[in-house]
Design a protein around this motif. Structure first.
Motif, mmCIF file in Angstrom:
data_model
loop_
_atom_site.group_PDB
_atom_site.id
_atom_site.type_symbol
_atom_site.label_atom_id
_atom_site.label_comp_id
_atom_site.label_asym_id
_atom_site.label_seq_id
_atom_site.Cartn_x
_atom_site.Cartn_y
_atom_site.Cartn_z
ATOM 1 N N LYS A 76 0.860 -1.192 0.000
ATOM 2 C CA LYS A 76 0.000 0.000 0.000
ATOM 3 C C LYS A 76 0.895 1.240 0.000
ATOM 4 N N THR A 77 1.466 1.544 -1.135
ATOM 5 C CA THR A 77 2.406 2.660 -1.232
ATOM 6 C C THR A 77 2.012 3.701 -2.271
ATOM 7 N N VAL A 78 0.910 3.491 -2.990
ATOM 8 C CA VAL A 78 0.470 4.454 -4.001
ATOM 9 C C VAL A 78 -0.292 5.560 -3.286
ATOM 10 N N LYS A 79 0.252 6.770 -3.313
ATOM 11 C CA LYS A 79 -0.330 7.873 -2.563
ATOM 12 C C LYS A 79 -0.946 8.950 -3.447
ATOM 13 N N ASP A 80 -0.816 8.808 -4.763
ATOM 14 C CA ASP A 80 -1.376 9.790 -5.683
ATOM 15 C C ASP A 80 -2.621 9.223 -6.341
ATOM 16 N N ALA A 81 -3.604 10.078 -6.556
ATOM 17 C CA ALA A 81 -4.857 9.664 -7.179
ATOM 18 C C ALA A 81 -4.631 9.265 -8.626
ATOM 19 N N TYR A 82 -5.386 8.283 -9.094
ATOM 20 C CA TYR A 82 -5.371 7.768 -10.464
ATOM 21 C C TYR A 82 -4.104 7.007 -10.823
ATOM 22 N N HIS A 83 -3.188 6.815 -9.879
ATOM 23 C CA HIS A 83 -1.967 6.058 -10.146
ATOM 24 C C HIS A 83 -2.187 4.604 -9.763
ATOM 25 N N ILE A 84 -1.511 3.696 -10.458
ATOM 26 C CA ILE A 84 -1.624 2.269 -10.141
ATOM 27 C C ILE A 84 -0.291 1.688 -9.691
ATOM 28 N N ILE A 85 0.791 2.433 -9.886
ATOM 29 C CA ILE A 85 2.129 1.956 -9.542
ATOM 30 C C ILE A 85 2.776 2.970 -8.611
ATOM 31 N N CYS A 86 3.441 2.476 -7.563
ATOM 32 C CA CYS A 86 4.104 3.383 -6.630
ATOM 33 C C CYS A 86 5.342 4.000 -7.283
ATOM 34 N N LYS A 87 5.812 5.083 -6.719
ATOM 35 C CA LYS A 87 6.926 5.809 -7.318
ATOM 36 C C LYS A 87 8.239 5.028 -7.297
ATOM 37 N N PRO A 88 8.571 4.289 -6.213
ATOM 38 C CA PRO A 88 9.819 3.498 -6.276
ATOM 39 C C PRO A 88 9.808 2.443 -7.382
ATOM 40 N N CYS A 89 8.657 1.755 -7.561
ATOM 41 C CA CYS A 89 8.576 0.744 -8.635
ATOM 42 C C CYS A 89 8.664 1.410 -10.005
ATOM 43 N N SER A 90 8.002 2.549 -10.147
ATOM 44 C CA SER A 90 8.032 3.268 -11.414
ATOM 45 C C SER A 90 9.442 3.736 -11.746
ATOM 46 N N LEU A 91 10.145 4.200 -10.747
ATOM 47 C CA LEU A 91 11.517 4.667 -10.936
ATOM 48 C C LEU A 91 12.429 3.500 -11.304
ATOM 49 N N GLN A 92 12.246 2.364 -10.635
ATOM 50 C CA GLN A 92 13.085 1.197 -10.882
ATOM 51 C C GLN A 92 12.823 0.591 -12.260
ATOM 52 N N LEU A 93 11.539 0.482 -12.640
ATOM 53 C CA LEU A 93 11.178 -0.149 -13.905
ATOM 54 C C LEU A 93 11.101 0.830 -15.071
ATOM 55 N N GLU A 94 11.197 2.129 -14.781
ATOM 56 C CA GLU A 94 11.121 3.204 -15.773
ATOM 57 C C GLU A 94 9.829 3.133 -16.581
ATOM 58 N N ILE A 95 8.702 3.094 -15.855
ATOM 59 C CA ILE A 95 7.382 3.067 -16.484
ATOM 60 C C ILE A 95 6.504 4.166 -15.897
ATOM 61 N N CYS A 96 5.410 4.453 -16.577
ATOM 62 C CA CYS A 96 4.471 5.485 -16.146
ATOM 63 C C CYS A 96 3.714 4.999 -14.906
ATOM 64 N N CYS A 97 3.529 5.884 -13.949
ATOM 65 C CA CYS A 97 2.834 5.532 -12.702
ATOM 66 C C CYS A 97 1.342 5.312 -12.908
ATOM 67 N N LYS A 98 0.767 5.909 -13.938
ATOM 68 C CA LYS A 98 -0.681 5.851 -14.137
ATOM 69 C C LYS A 98 -1.085 4.713 -15.071
ATOM 70 N N CYS A 99 -0.466 4.632 -16.237
ATOM 71 C CA CYS A 99 -0.887 3.618 -17.216
ATOM 72 C C CYS A 99 -0.007 2.366 -17.179
ATOM 73 N N GLY A 100 1.204 2.464 -16.654
ATOM 74 C CA GLY A 100 2.088 1.307 -16.563
ATOM 75 C C GLY A 100 2.832 0.991 -17.845
ATOM 76 N N LYS A 101 2.760 1.880 -18.838
ATOM 77 C CA LYS A 101 3.457 1.644 -20.107
ATOM 78 C C LYS A 101 4.881 2.175 -20.030
ATOM 79 N N LYS A 102 5.750 1.546 -20.791
ATOM 80 C CA LYS A 102 7.148 1.972 -20.807
ATOM 81 C C LYS A 102 7.310 3.048 -21.878
#
Length: 187
Positions: A76-102
């Motif tokens: 439970k680390t997603v703190k922004d509305a409309y996001h599906i991925i937390c910021k550390p995972c997004s930073l590590q995987l280099e993907i968008c926090c909202k749509c999950g696309k690279k």
């Protein structure tokens, strides 16, 4: 537009045209609107950033009240509305926090700024919790007038100093209660 099949172009212009643009803070901005306007949408692709900016602009953005689960780490680390991925995972995987696309991230995530924002939010919550409570000692603002005990040592009489300490205590108690003798009541 026409309901004819295959008719994709319209021959006339828009019937009702707005004379002025919509303002989301026209009648005074409340706390949610102010937060939404000041929010920086980082870690998003260009399309998702545009979608969230549109939601903020037209007063459709609703902030999260509780943290959501990340679809990558299941925490439970997603703190922004409309996001599906937390910021550390997004930073590590280099993907968008909202749509999950690279895709190319428009504004990269800065973890230091996020920590500062969380600290500011915690400080605001502490202020809100402590607003209704007032300490009796905080109400007395005339403490500075009686802090100089050096003047009493010049006289050489310690009893006078003790009397002043007692008078100071009585003064503090009387400062807590308001003086109602000067109050005028209109009938």
């Amino acid at each position: 537009m026409s309901s004819q099949k295959g008719n994709v172009s319209r021959s006339r212009s828009q019937k009702h045209q707005n004379a002025f643009a919509f303002k989301n803070n026209k009648y005074g901005a409340n706390v949610q609107v102010k937060k939404a306007n000041s929010k920086i949408h980082d870690g998003l692709c260009l399309h998702c950033k545009g979608v969230l900016e549109w939601k903020v602009k037209y007063n459709k953005y609703k902030s999260l009240t509780q943290a959501r689960k990340c679809v990558k780490c299941f925490q439970k680390t997603v703190k922004d509305a409309y996001h599906i991925i937390c910021k550390p995972c997004s930073l590590q995987l280099e993907i968008c926090c909202k749509c999950g696309k690279k895709e190319d991230i428009v504004i990269p995530i800065n973890s230091k700024e996020d920590e500062e924002e969380e600290e500011e939010e915690d400080a605001e919550q502490r202020k809100k919790e402590g607003r209704g409570k007032k300490n009796v000692d905080d109400l007395d603002t005339d403490d500075d007038d009686y802090d100089d005990d050096d003047d009493l040592s010049d006289f050489g009489d310690e009893d006078v100093g003790e009397d002043l300490d007692e008078a100071k205590k009585m003064q503090k108690k009387s400062d807590v209660l308001p003086d109602v003798s000067r109050v005028k009541i209109k009938a």
